[in-house]
Design a protein around this motif. Structure first.
Motif, short mmCIF file in Angstrom:
data_model
loop_
_atom_site.label_atom_id
_atom_site.label_comp_id
_atom_site.label_asym_id
_atom_site.label_seq_id
_atom_site.Cartn_x
_atom_site.Cartn_y
_atom_site.Cartn_z
N ALA A 207 0.84 -1.20 0.00
CA ALA A 207 0.00 0.00 0.00
C ALA A 207 0.87 1.25 0.00
O ALA A 207 2.01 1.24 0.48
N SER A 208 0.34 2.33 -0.55
CA SER A 208 1.06 3.61 -0.58
C SER A 208 0.42 4.64 0.33
O SER A 208 0.87 5.78 0.39
N SER A 209 -0.65 4.24 1.04
CA SER A 209 -1.32 5.11 2.01
C SER A 209 -2.10 4.25 2.98
O SER A 209 -2.45 3.09 2.67
N HIS A 210 -2.36 4.80 4.17
CA HIS A 210 -3.29 4.14 5.08
C HIS A 210 -4.70 4.32 4.52
O HIS A 210 -5.10 5.45 4.18
N LEU A 211 -5.47 3.25 4.47
CA LEU A 211 -6.83 3.31 3.93
C LEU A 211 -7.82 2.75 4.95
O LEU A 211 -7.56 1.67 5.53
N ASN A 212 -8.94 3.46 5.13
CA ASN A 212 -9.97 3.03 6.07
C ASN A 212 -11.34 3.23 5.43
O ASN A 212 -11.56 4.18 4.67
N ASP A 213 -12.29 2.35 5.77
CA ASP A 213 -13.60 2.42 5.13
C ASP A 213 -14.58 3.33 5.85
O ASP A 213 -15.65 3.65 5.33
N SER A 214 -14.25 3.75 7.10
CA SER A 214 -15.22 4.53 7.87
C SER A 214 -14.47 5.47 8.80
O SER A 214 -13.35 5.18 9.24
N VAL A 215 -15.12 6.59 9.13
CA VAL A 215 -14.51 7.57 10.04
C VAL A 215 -14.88 7.29 11.49
O VAL A 215 -14.41 7.97 12.39
N SER A 216 -15.72 6.27 11.72
CA SER A 216 -16.22 6.03 13.09
C SER A 216 -15.11 5.61 14.05
O SER A 216 -15.20 5.87 15.25
N SER A 217 -14.08 4.97 13.54
CA SER A 217 -13.00 4.49 14.41
C SER A 217 -11.78 5.38 14.39
O SER A 217 -10.74 5.02 14.91
N LEU A 218 -11.90 6.56 13.78
CA LEU A 218 -10.75 7.44 13.63
C LEU A 218 -10.88 8.67 14.53
O LEU A 218 -11.94 8.98 15.06
N SER A 219 -9.78 9.37 14.68
CA SER A 219 -9.76 10.62 15.44
C SER A 219 -9.16 11.72 14.58
O SER A 219 -8.50 11.44 13.57
N ASP A 220 -9.38 12.96 14.96
CA ASP A 220 -8.84 14.12 14.21
C ASP A 220 -9.24 14.05 12.73
O ASP A 220 -8.41 14.01 11.82
N ILE A 221 -10.53 14.00 12.48
CA ILE A 221 -11.04 13.87 11.12
C ILE A 221 -11.01 15.22 10.41
O ILE A 221 -11.40 16.24 10.97
N PHE A 222 -10.50 15.20 9.16
CA PHE A 222 -10.46 16.42 8.36
C PHE A 222 -11.45 16.28 7.19
O PHE A 222 -11.53 15.22 6.56
N ASN A 223 -12.17 17.34 6.93
CA ASN A 223 -13.14 17.30 5.83
C ASN A 223 -12.47 17.35 4.46
O ASN A 223 -13.06 17.00 3.45
N SER A 224 -11.24 17.85 4.46
CA SER A 224 -10.51 17.92 3.20
C SER A 224 -9.40 16.89 3.19
O SER A 224 -8.97 16.40 4.23
N CYS A 225 -8.91 16.58 2.03
CA CYS A 225 -7.80 15.64 1.92
C CYS A 225 -6.94 16.03 0.73
O CYS A 225 -7.38 16.73 -0.18
#
Length: 295
Positions: A18-36
């Protein structure tokens, strides 16, 4: 046709491709950004999937948290992936894979931060494996491995997380240290009294650090306990002690008109031999030996 199931929430998988961390949902994450920084990413079949958010996450473990920085969120993946290269750089650690699972270790101390078993084709981050009790290292074992340091030194090393051990945190009582640090018992003052010259004559053989020009390597000392005078004779060989003693005895007879009553020495072979014992027996001189391993 096979249907792929959605991943369980928070179930991450180590991925070296992989070339990036990938996740299917924001429910288990912290410090969520609306932009990427990326609008989409390419998957294995050169198909692009949309990225909705970027965020940070943390893997809580007992030793220290492991950070997942710049996690990309997309609803179009089947497995949550950890980009191993970024993971080891962000956490100053190493990841070691084997047929049974993987280890995450601190880069400097080699301390095991995470150990997960794997029985399938992937390396998921599951509940950390419990180290069997037989493999736990006690504080006493570390004390032996590190060269028997003091308890305070061992506690400092333990508090720095440089070593791992079980719950045995009681003070280490090492039998080897007790024996190794024992001081010799004090030599009791002698109560032997002498009434006249040459009642007791102690003797000792010494080795010279520098060979003399005449070839003398040893010297023997004869001390009169009563007067505290000492006579020194140079020797080429240790076996010359007997002949020097005969010279010393004859000197005493001539100059002081008396004989030697007792002779004290250690158990060295230059003294404790047949010739010395026969000489003393013929001249009625008492042989006195010092206790072993004492001065």
């Amino acid at each position: 046709m096979t249907t792929l199931q959605k991943p369980a929430s928070g179930n991450w998988n180590m991925d070296t491709c992989a070339s990036s961390h990938l996740n299917d949902s924001v429910s288990s994450l912290s410090d969520i950004f609306n932009s990427c920084i990326y609008l989409s990413v390419s998957v294995g079949d050169v198909y692009y999937i949309l990225i909705t958010n970027s965020s940070h996450s943390v893997l809580p473990i007992s030793h220290r948290p492991l950070h997942l920085n710049n996690v990309l969120t997309t609803h179009n993946i089947v497995k949550n992936l950890i980009y191993v290269r970024q993971f080891v750089l962000d956490n100053s650690c190493t990841v070691e894979f084997n047929a049974f699972g993987f280890f995450v270790k601190d880069f400097l101390t080699r301390w095991v931060l995470l150990h997960c078993d794997s029985i399938g084709d992937l390396y998921p981050i599951t509940k950390p494996s419990i180290i069997p009790h037989t493999f736990l290292t006690s504080l006493y074992t570390w004390h032996q491995r590190l060269g028997h340091p003091e308890s305070e030194v061992l506690r400092r090393v333990l508090s720095s997380n440089s070593i791992s051990c079980n719950k045995e945190n009681s003070p280490v009582l090492c039998h080897a240290c007790q024996l190794g640090k024992h001081a010799k018992l004090p030599i009791v003052s002698s109560h032997t009294s002498v009434q006249s010259l040459f009642d007791i004559v102690p003797s000792d053989l010494w080795t010279s650090l520098i060979l003399s020009r005449s070839g003398f390597k040893y010297y023997v000392l004869f001390l009169d306990n009563y007067s505290q005078y000492v006579w020194v004779y140079s020797l080429v060989n240790k076996s010359d002690v007997l002949s020097k003693f005969v010279l010393f005895r004859d000197f005493i007879r001539t100059q002081f008109k008396c004989g030697i009553k007792s002779f004290q020495c250690d158990h060295g072979s230059e003294y404790n031999n047949h010739a010395f014992n026969k000489l003393f027996s013929d001249n009625e001189i008492q042989f006195r030996f010092s206790y072993p391993r004492t001065s």
